[in-house]
Design a protein around this motif. Structure first.
Motif, short mmCIF file in Angstrom:
data_model
loop_
_atom_site.label_atom_id
_atom_site.label_comp_id
_atom_site.label_asym_id
_atom_site.label_seq_id
_atom_site.Cartn_x
_atom_site.Cartn_y
_atom_site.Cartn_z
N ASP A 21 0.85 -1.20 0.00
CA ASP A 21 0.00 0.00 0.00
C ASP A 21 0.89 1.25 0.00
N ASN A 23 0.77 4.95 1.13
CA ASN A 23 0.17 6.09 1.84
C ASN A 23 1.06 6.37 3.05
N HIS A 76 -12.59 2.00 -3.06
CA HIS A 76 -11.16 2.33 -2.92
C HIS A 76 -10.33 1.31 -3.69
N GLU A 77 -9.26 1.78 -4.35
CA GLU A 77 -8.51 0.89 -5.24
C GLU A 77 -7.74 -0.21 -4.51
N ARG A 222 -1.22 9.95 -3.21
CA ARG A 222 -2.32 9.21 -3.80
C ARG A 222 -3.20 10.16 -4.61
N ALA A 224 -6.31 10.83 -4.92
CA ALA A 224 -7.58 10.59 -4.23
C ALA A 224 -8.37 11.89 -4.14
N GLY A 253 -3.87 6.25 -8.37
CA GLY A 253 -5.10 6.29 -7.57
C GLY A 253 -6.32 6.37 -8.44
N GLU A 254 -7.47 6.29 -7.76
CA GLU A 254 -8.74 6.18 -8.46
C GLU A 254 -9.13 7.43 -9.24
N ARG A 256 -7.11 9.21 -11.27
CA ARG A 256 -6.22 9.53 -12.40
C ARG A 256 -6.97 9.83 -13.69
#
Length: 395
Positions: A21, A23, A76-77, A222, A224, A253-254, A256
């Motif tokens: 992960d 973050n 969430h990815e 991220r 986000a 991240g989601e 993009r």
């Protein structure tokens, strides 16, 4: 007669998020495990596994990592959740086998909650660290705002109840500590920086970094919703003094594809470079070649990437929100902008990028000096002392 060295500890880090992960909380746990292992302690990590399947154990360089059965979250990815009825008995079994001297929970959810409960029941020392505000979950909860407020209120209440059982409670900034005292009713909360190895981002003697052809704004993190990267992209065409600036965006991240569409719609796609996930060395070079670092996020409890940019002696433009103001001395190492105000953000970026190189260097040096208060050794010394039951002061 030589003083005997203190005995090594067996430490369990309970982390709901852990590498791979990407973050701030995951990176902190990795650095913590790595440093404690280097100091001779036996380190175990309890974390969710990254895909479907049963609990398993892996031997990593920094720790023995126990990956618990988990499930994906559709909003969430990569974040995954562990269901108590599936993992609680497994956590108890692992902890009974490991026999830790201390456990360190990184949140009051899932794995952290059970670990603190086990420690209390078995009279084992526990430390709890909070890395984010319950409101940070907002973008990932598909509920109306009034319901999210109830969720946040209950989450704060749970934090107080669960962390209140720990022997020591920490969080990265004074602002977060104040919020936890007020909203979770926790009395003794120690503001303790996540720490950073400032030397990792300095130019080595004789090192030269190839700069971009155009003034460069960097964002890293991220992609986000709460990072508000759209505001940075939308501010780019509003810049007047430096109209040829470009943005480099490091991270995945989601958001993009949404951010790429914004750049396309504004017809500035050639000025917004999405670099995706990069290696540590590539990230270091991105910090060193940029001219200014921008963090438009409004949910930052500390912002490790901002500390890294300051370590690289770069001026910063940060949203005036959450913990970010703690990292800016206005007009000395950077500027703050009003969240959501693209014109204000454009003005602040213009101010820094239109400076002569010597003035910008002075801003960078001031930032580097400021980040020395967040030295990783000081942080790790403090956590090691907490693990041994010693009193720790942040002064």
């Amino acid at each position: 007669m030589p003083v005997a060295k203190e005995k090594p500890l067996t430490i369990v880090i309970a982390a709901d998020t852990y590498p791979p992960d990407v973050n701030g909380a995951a990176m902190f746990c990795y650095r913590l495990a790595t440093e404690m292992h280097a100091r001779g302690h036996r380190v175990h990590v309890l974390a969710v596994r990254g895909n479907k399947g049963k609990t398993f154990t892996e031997i990593r360089d920094e720790a023995i990592v126990h990956r618990l059965e988990s499930h994906s979250v559709p909003t969430h990815e990569y974040f995954r959740i562990a269901f108590p009825w599936e993992v609680n008995k497994q956590i108890d079994k692992l902890l009974n086998e490991i026999k830790p001297d201390v456990v360190h929970a990184q949140s009051h959810y899932m794995i952290g909650q059970r670990t603190i409960d086990w420690a209390k029941k078995n009279k084992v020392r526990s430390v709890a660290t909070n890395h984010f505000m319950p409101e940070n979950l907002d973008p990932f909860l598909p509920f109306p705002r009034w319901f999210k407020r109830i969720v946040a209120h209950n989450s704060w209440k749970d934090m107080g109840k669960i962390f209140g059982r720990a022997n020591a409670v920490t969080t990265p900034t004074p602002l977060a500590a104040k919020a936890m005292r007020e909203r979770a009713k926790l009395v003794n909360v120690l503001p303790l920086s996540n720490g950073i190895e400032a030397g990792n981002y300095e130019l080595a003697p004789g090192e030269q970094v190839i700069k971009n052809d155009y003034p460069t704004i960097l964002f890293a993190g991220r992609l986000a919703v709460e990072k508000n990267i759209n505001e940075l992209i939308e501010a780019l065409p509003l810049m007047r003094q430096v109209p040829d600036a470009i943005i480099e965006i490091v991270g995945g991240g989601e958001q993009r594809s949404h951010l790429e569409k914004i750049a396309d719609d504004l017809q500035i796609r050639d000025r917004v470079r999405f670099l995706g996930h990069v290696s540590d060395e590539e990230l270091r070079l991105a910090y060193l070649r940029c001219d200014v670092f921008c963090q438009p996020g409004t949910a930052e409890l500390q912002s490790l990437v901002t500390l890294e940019a300051l370590s690289a002696s770069k001026p910063v433009v940060l949203a005036n929100a959450m913990a970010l103001p703690h990292l800016v001395d206005e007009g000395v190492n950077g500027y703050m902008f009003k969240p959501g105000d693209r014109e204000d953000l454009a003005r602040k970026l213009d101010q820094i990028l239109s400076m002569d190189p010597e003035q910008r260097q002075k801003f960078g040096e001031a930032g580097h000096h400021k980040v020395l208060n967040h030295a990783q050794k000081k942080t790790m010394d403090s956590f090691e002392a907490l693990y041994r039951g010693e009193v720790v002061s942040t002064h």
